[in-house]
Design an enzyme around this catalytic site. Structure first.
Site, PDB file in Angstrom:
ATOM      1  CB  SER A  32      45.411  -2.628 -57.499  1.00  0.00           C
ATOM      2  OG  SER A  32      44.520  -3.088 -56.169  1.00  0.00           O
ATOM      3  CE  LYS A  79      35.084  -3.432 -58.218  1.00  0.00           C
ATOM      4  NZ  LYS A  79      35.998  -4.178 -57.600  1.00  0.00           N
ATOM      5  CG  HIS A  94      33.577  -8.538 -60.235  1.00  0.00           C
ATOM      6  ND1 HIS A  94      33.709  -8.537 -58.786  1.00  0.00           N
ATOM      7  CD2 HIS A  94      34.350  -7.700 -60.722  1.00  0.00           C
ATOM      8  CE1 HIS A  94      34.952  -7.816 -58.543  1.00  0.00           C
ATOM      9  NE2 HIS A  94      35.333  -7.065 -59.899  1.00  0.00           N
ATOM     10  CG  ASN A 101      33.110  -3.316 -61.868  1.00  0.00           C
ATOM     11  OD1 ASN A 101      32.003  -2.767 -61.664  1.00  0.00           O
ATOM     12  ND2 ASN A 101      33.581  -4.292 -61.271  1.00  0.00           N
ATOM     13  N   GLY A 139      41.023  -4.206 -55.570  1.00  0.00           N
ATOM     14  CA  GLY A 139      40.859  -3.243 -54.128  1.00  0.00           C
ATOM     15  C   GLY A 139      41.894  -3.111 -53.165  1.00  0.00           C
ATOM     16  CD  GLU A 146      33.891  -6.578 -55.708  1.00  0.00           C
ATOM     17  OE1 GLU A 146      33.087  -5.729 -56.362  1.00  0.00           O
ATOM     18  OE2 GLU A 146      35.259  -6.075 -55.547  1.00  0.00           O
ATOM     19  CD  GLU A 161      38.527  -8.048 -62.450  1.00  0.00           C
ATOM     20  OE1 GLU A 161      38.796  -6.932 -62.726  1.00  0.00           O
ATOM     21  OE2 GLU A 161      37.546  -8.428 -61.614  1.00  0.00           O
TER      22      GLU A 161
HETATM   23  P1  PGA Z   1      40.071  -2.462 -58.561  1.00  0.00           P
HETATM   24  O1  PGA Z   1      38.774  -3.273 -59.059  1.00  0.00           O
HETATM   25  O2  PGA Z   1      40.518  -1.727 -59.823  1.00  0.00           O
HETATM   26  O3  PGA Z   1      39.584  -1.455 -57.445  1.00  0.00           O
HETATM   27  O4  PGA Z   1      41.111  -3.374 -57.835  1.00  0.00           O
HETATM   28  C1  PGA Z   1      38.908  -4.190 -59.953  1.00  0.00           C
HETATM   29  C2  PGA Z   1      37.542  -4.993 -60.361  1.00  0.00           C
HETATM   30  O5  PGA Z   1      37.260  -5.501 -59.290  1.00  0.00           O
HETATM   31  O6  PGA Z   1      37.141  -5.100 -61.476  1.00  0.00           O
END
Ligand code: PGA
Length: 251
Positions: A213, A11, A95, A9, A173, A97, A167
């Site tokens: 992560s 983003k 997601h 992903n 992140g 976010e 997640e």
């Molecule tokens: P990350 O993000 O691996 O940077 O923690 C995962 C995601 O948001 O799908």
């Protein structure tokens, strides 16, 4: 046996030029990889060029969101048909976010899943609790609510065409990965929920990814768990070296 999936992903990162550099490098390095479904989800602007490069390769293309109407006066939105048209096979939905910054509800996720399925896109439906929710021991309630909302009125056949991603919001992140035990506990909960609401077979066939992560060093231990079928990777999918290593560690 469920085939693992490693999905990147990206983003809101990468210009077209940067995206194509990364895609070309992944294509070169991962050409001989079998036994894992590899997906990249670049931003909308890079989808068309990415699709051309990835045509007939073992790397599939996904988008990061979709709108639930097929066409019309919805300024700024992109439809499932448009994603299909540009060569996407997958779409990330719900997601955290999107839920946090764009106030996306379970109901919206449900509509987006239905639209995506109707044109033959595979939704990767994300669920996950925040740190507060985990500390208040509400993790399972939250996951259950998100599943109930996002999957409302879907048939058994619809469900069999989905991918689910667990997640935990506190792990995205932040560098704080859920431990394999923490992740497996929720993955097992999701699979049991699916069995109860659909069927044993559906629950056994559906792939549940972990996200938050994920990096080369923790992929193997996560994938060792019975109910973890792959990863949705954010930050570590932006560099070819780390993404390639994660894919290799998933086999
Ligand atoms: P990350 O993000 O691996 O940077 O923690 C995962 C995601 O948001 O799908």
């Amino acid at each position: 046996m469920r085939k693992p999936i490693i999905a990147g992903n990206w983003k809101m990162n990468k210009t077209i030029k940067e995206a194509l550099e990364l895609i070309n490098s992944l294509k070169r390095e991962l050409v001989y990889i079998e036994g894992v479904d590899i997906i990249v989800c670049p931003p909308y602007t890079a989808l068309s060029d990415a699709s051309e490069i990835l045509m007939d390769s073992n790397i599939k293309l996904g988008a990061q969101d979709v709108y639930w109407e097929h066409s019309g006066a919805f300024t700024g939105e992109v439809s499932a048909l448009m994603l299909k048209d540009v060569g996407c096979e997958y779409v990330i939905l719900g997601h955290s976010e999107r839920r946090k910054y764009f106030f996306e509800t379970d109901e919206a996720v449900n509509k987006k899943i239905k639209t995506s399925l109707s044109v033959g896109l595979t939704p990767i439906c994300c669920v996950g609790e925040t740190l507060d929710e985990r500390e208040e021991e509400k993790t399972f309630d939250i996951i259950k609510r998100q599943l109930q909302g996002a999957l409302k009125d879907l048939s058994q056949e619809d469900i069999s065409r989905l991918v689910i991603a667990y997640e935990p919001v506190w792990a995205i992140g932040t560098g704080k990965t859920a431990t394999p035990v923490q992740a497996e506990e929720v993955h097992k909960f999701i699979r049991t929920w699916l069995e109860r609401h659909y069927s044993y077979q559906t629950s056994q066939e559906l792939r549940i990814l972990y996200g938050g992560s994920v990096k080369p060093s923790n992929t193997k231990e996560l994938m060792r768990e019975d109910d973890i079928d792959g990863a949705l990777v954010g930050g570590a999918s932006l560099e070819s070296v780390t993404f390639i290593e994660i894919v290799k560690n998933a086999i």
